[in-house]
Design an enzyme around this catalytic site. Structure first.
Site, PDB file in Angstrom:
ATOM      1  N   PRO A   1      67.444 -62.599 -32.356  1.00 11.63           N
ATOM      2  CA  PRO A   1      67.026 -61.622 -33.374  1.00 11.63           C
ATOM      3  C   PRO A   1      66.765 -62.296 -34.713  1.00 11.63           C
ATOM      4  O   PRO A   1      67.461 -63.236 -35.108  1.00 11.63           O
ATOM      5  CB  PRO A   1      68.227 -60.668 -33.461  1.00 11.63           C
ATOM      6  CG  PRO A   1      68.968 -60.851 -32.179  1.00 11.63           C
ATOM      7  CD  PRO A   1      68.759 -62.260 -31.768  1.00 11.63           C
TER       8      PRO A   1
ATOM      9  N   GLY B   1      61.401 -63.854 -36.178  1.00  6.50           N
ATOM     10  CA  GLY B   1      60.018 -63.614 -36.578  1.00  6.50           C
ATOM     11  C   GLY B   1      59.072 -63.293 -35.450  1.00  6.50           C
ATOM     12  O   GLY B   1      57.871 -63.571 -35.553  1.00  6.50           O
TER      13      GLY B   1
ATOM     14  N   GLU C   1      95.557 -73.147 -43.097  1.00  6.55           N
ATOM     15  CA  GLU C   1      94.239 -73.706 -43.393  1.00  6.55           C
ATOM     16  C   GLU C   1      94.320 -75.197 -43.695  1.00  6.55           C
ATOM     17  O   GLU C   1      93.395 -75.954 -43.386  1.00  6.55           O
ATOM     18  CB  GLU C   1      93.598 -72.960 -44.556  1.00  6.55           C
ATOM     19  CG  GLU C   1      93.348 -71.479 -44.308  1.00  6.55           C
ATOM     20  CD  GLU C   1      92.510 -71.218 -43.072  1.00  6.55           C
ATOM     21  OE1 GLU C   1      91.646 -72.054 -42.748  1.00  6.55           O
ATOM     22  OE2 GLU C   1      92.736 -70.185 -42.420  1.00  6.55           O
TER      23      GLU C   1
END
Length: 657
Positions: A216, A219, A437
């Site tokens: 998707p 173009g 993290e």
């Protein structure tokens, strides 16, 4: 052909007039306002000359006293009179009953009198006839609906395709950045539509149907319009879902009408977007199929066989699910050519950014090549959204030009979601997120197969409490086993860091565990990266999808299933041991990085290198020891490996298409 075009224009104009018949226009609104204003004027001014109202007894007293100058009797109900003292003032009174002695007394007094009818009030007349007018209008509408029902019934099966005439499509190939291979394939179609006799003389047959396949936002629709714009031919655009209705046979009728319109306007292009909505495999899915959709598909197959390439009709269709299409659609003579419209590479992304920033005032520090490098996996629609988000952030900050910082913030928003600055974490949650993290981030400096680290943050974004992500140095279309194992190891970084620091883990590791396990399963079952060798093992519990068969069977024995589980567990254990070894050896740096994250909340690669004492000019991406990637693995299968994040329980990050 000119006559047919005139008929189409007249028919379209008639339908337009029908739709606008009862729609108020400027003239009708002005006319209605004048009528209402005139009626209000009559109501206000009809009694302007009457100054005062008197009782009938007061009138008789003045009459007996000889003070009445003139009298007008209106409808035997009202008397209007003037006095001799001031004839300019008009008085009125209602007669409670008709006095038979009134006229003789007026004659006796010598007072002039006359009889009149009541003043005409247009508003009262209109209100008296309003119910009849309303019934008349309702009757006209009902009669119009009954007479037009037959025509509407006939139009129900007509296609509602959007039609563009010759030269109305302004899109050209130059407006579509990148996609050089796709434009090269479609240029042949343009040449055929412009000069089909050249092909016919040589006996060449241009494909009837061309299927544009790609993710998707790449173009596909824009390319179809560009073909029509280059060839300057009529363009009919319709979505696959527009064919299917709740009534059986309507879709097939619309297909016939669409192709009839194409024949009348040949040469032309018929474009069907989202072909999988109507072209899915027949007899599959829940209940064995869908009668209306299958009849529509059958009619489309018949229509595509019913015309030749000499007629100059080209069928373009777009889909991002070619695997669910019916095989009859893809055989030679129908959609026998597939044009792949893939995700853009670095150069194509830069060209797309130039198109989408043409009307955006850019700052002097903006480098589109750097933005293109920092957006791997972005489609053309994603890049357009990125530019729009950057412009919105600039407008929100009351700046006059979009700088690189706004593009950076927009990219982070698209990648990781909007920053949830209003979300307040407790001190312990923030500290646990920082260590999680930091465990992910530190591994990027000690595992050479990983891409360079870009940024780590403990600011909640989207549904994640914290995010660590890297950016590849170049586009990759395949991955090696060593890089996949390194990816699994870095996914385990948060889990291992929590266990080393706290002796237990949090629910924020849920997404990491799931993605690491899925990646290990793919390595064993799909990519042959295990001692089980060059074999593919299908999924036993593949999700049911409408368009495929409902039943799936396990194509391997229970013994093989046990071996698969053992190999997955072995891969996970080996990666876990490697991650634990690295973080245990550098636990001081882990704590240092976590404390810095608690203070700064967001750190980039250079800041982390300065903090930990690494050379800032050394980047650990793909080393010279591993220059080539030989295992051909689709990029979309490993795209999720580029992000590692802390996600609260039961809030997994949705997978990308």
């Amino acid at each position: 052909m000119a006559e047919n075009k005139n008929q189409d224009r007249k028919g379209g104009q008639m339908r337009k007039n029908d739709a606008n018949f009862f729609r108020p226009n400027r003239f009708s609104l002005i006319f209605l306002a004048v009528i209402i204003g005139f009626a209000l004027y009559l109501v206000v001014t009809k009694d302007k000359a009457v100054i005062e109202t008197r009782k009938y007894s007061q009138f008789t007293e003045r009459l007996e006293a000889g003070e009445v100058a003139s009298v007008s009797i209106i409808d035997d109900k009202e008397i209007r009179y003037t006095l001799t003292s001031d004839p300019s003032v008009l008085y009125k009174t209602l007669i409670p009953y008709f006095d038979e002695q009134l006229l003789p007394r007026l004659r006796e007094k010598g007072i002039p009198y006359d009889g009149k009818t009541g003043d005409s009030n247009l508003l009262q007349i209109f209100l008296s006839f309003f119910p009849m007018i309303l019934l008349l209008v309702f009757f006209i509408i009902m009669m119009r609906g009954s007479f037009g029902s037959a025509g509407k019934g006939m139009n129900f099966g007509r296609s509602n395709a959007r039609r563009y005439g010759e030269g109305e499509v302004k899109v050209r190939f130059k407006d579509v950045a990148g996609q050089a291979e796709a434009k090269s394939d479609l240029a042949e179609v343009v040449d055929f539509l412009k000069n089909k006799q050249k092909f016919i003389k040589l006996g060449a047959k241009i494909p009837k149907g061309i299927l544009l396949v790609g993710p998707p936002g790449t173009g596909k629709t824009l390319l179809a319009k560009a073909v029509a714009g280059e060839a300057r031919v009529p363009f009919f655009s319709m979505s696959g879902s527009d064919f299917v209705e709740m009534f059986v046979g309507v879709g097939a009728s619309r297909v016939r009408d669409l192709f009839d319109q194409g024949r009348r306007n040949a040469p032309c292009i018929i474009f069907i977007d989202e072909l999988d909505a109507v072209g899915r495999k027949r007899g599959a899915g829940y209940g064995g199929g869908h009668d209306e959709r299958e009849q529509t598909l059958n009619q489309m197959l018949v229509e595509m066989d019913g015309f030749g390439t000499q007629e100059g009709i080209i069928i373009l269709a777009a889909t991002n699910r070619p695997d669910v299409l019916d095989p009859a659609l893809l055989r030679p003579g129908r959609f026998d050519r597939q044009v792949v419209v893939g995700l853009p590479d670095i150069q194509e992304r830069e060209a797309i950014l130039k198109i989408h920033t043409r009307n955006i005032p850019l700052g002097n520090d903006v480098r589109l090549d750097v933005i293109a490098k920092a957006t791997p996996g972005f489609s053309g629609a994603d890049l357009e959204n990125l530019c729009n988000e950057a412009a919105l952030l600039t407008a929100r900050a009351d700046k006059t030009s979009v700088t690189m910082d706004f593009f950076e913030e927009a990219r982070d928003k698209v990648y990781m979601g909007a920053a949830r600055k209003s979300m307040v974490l407790t001190k312990e949650e923030k500290r646990a997120t920082a260590f999680h993290e930091a465990g992910h981030a530190l591994l990027y400096y000690y595992i050479k197969e990983l891409d360079p680290l870009h940024k780590v943050t403990i600011i909640p974004r989207g549904r994640a409490l914290g995010v660590t992500f890297a950016l590849p140095e170049h586009d990759k279309h395949s991955e090696t086993k060593s890089r996949l194992l390194a990816t699994i190891s870095v996914m385990m970084g948060g889990y291992v860091a929590e266990k080393l620091i706290y002796g237990e883990t949090t629910t924020g590791t849920q997404n990491d565990i799931k993605r690491a396990t899925d990646l290990a399963r793919q390595m064993v079952c799909e990519w042959g990266m295990s001692p089980l060798g060059f074999m593919s093992f299908g999924s036993e519990s593949e999700p049911i999808f409408i368009g495929r068969e409902l039943s799936h069977h396990k194509d391997y024995s229970e013994g093989t299933a046990l071996k698969i589980d053992e190999e997955i567990r072995r891969i996970m254990n080996d990666c876990f041991e490697k991650t634990e070894s690295v973080l245990s050896e550098h636990i001081d740096q882990l704590k240092m990085l976590a404390e810095a994250l608690i203070e700064k909340e967001t750190m980039d690669d250079n800041e982390i290198r300065i903090l930990l004492g690494f050379p800032t000019d050394d980047r650990t991406g793909n080393s010279a020891e591993n220059p080539d990637n030989s295992n051909m693995i689709p990029e979309e299968n490993i795209e999720e490996a580029k992000l590692t994040e802390t996600v609260p329980a039961s809030q997994e990050k949705p997978e990308k298409e």
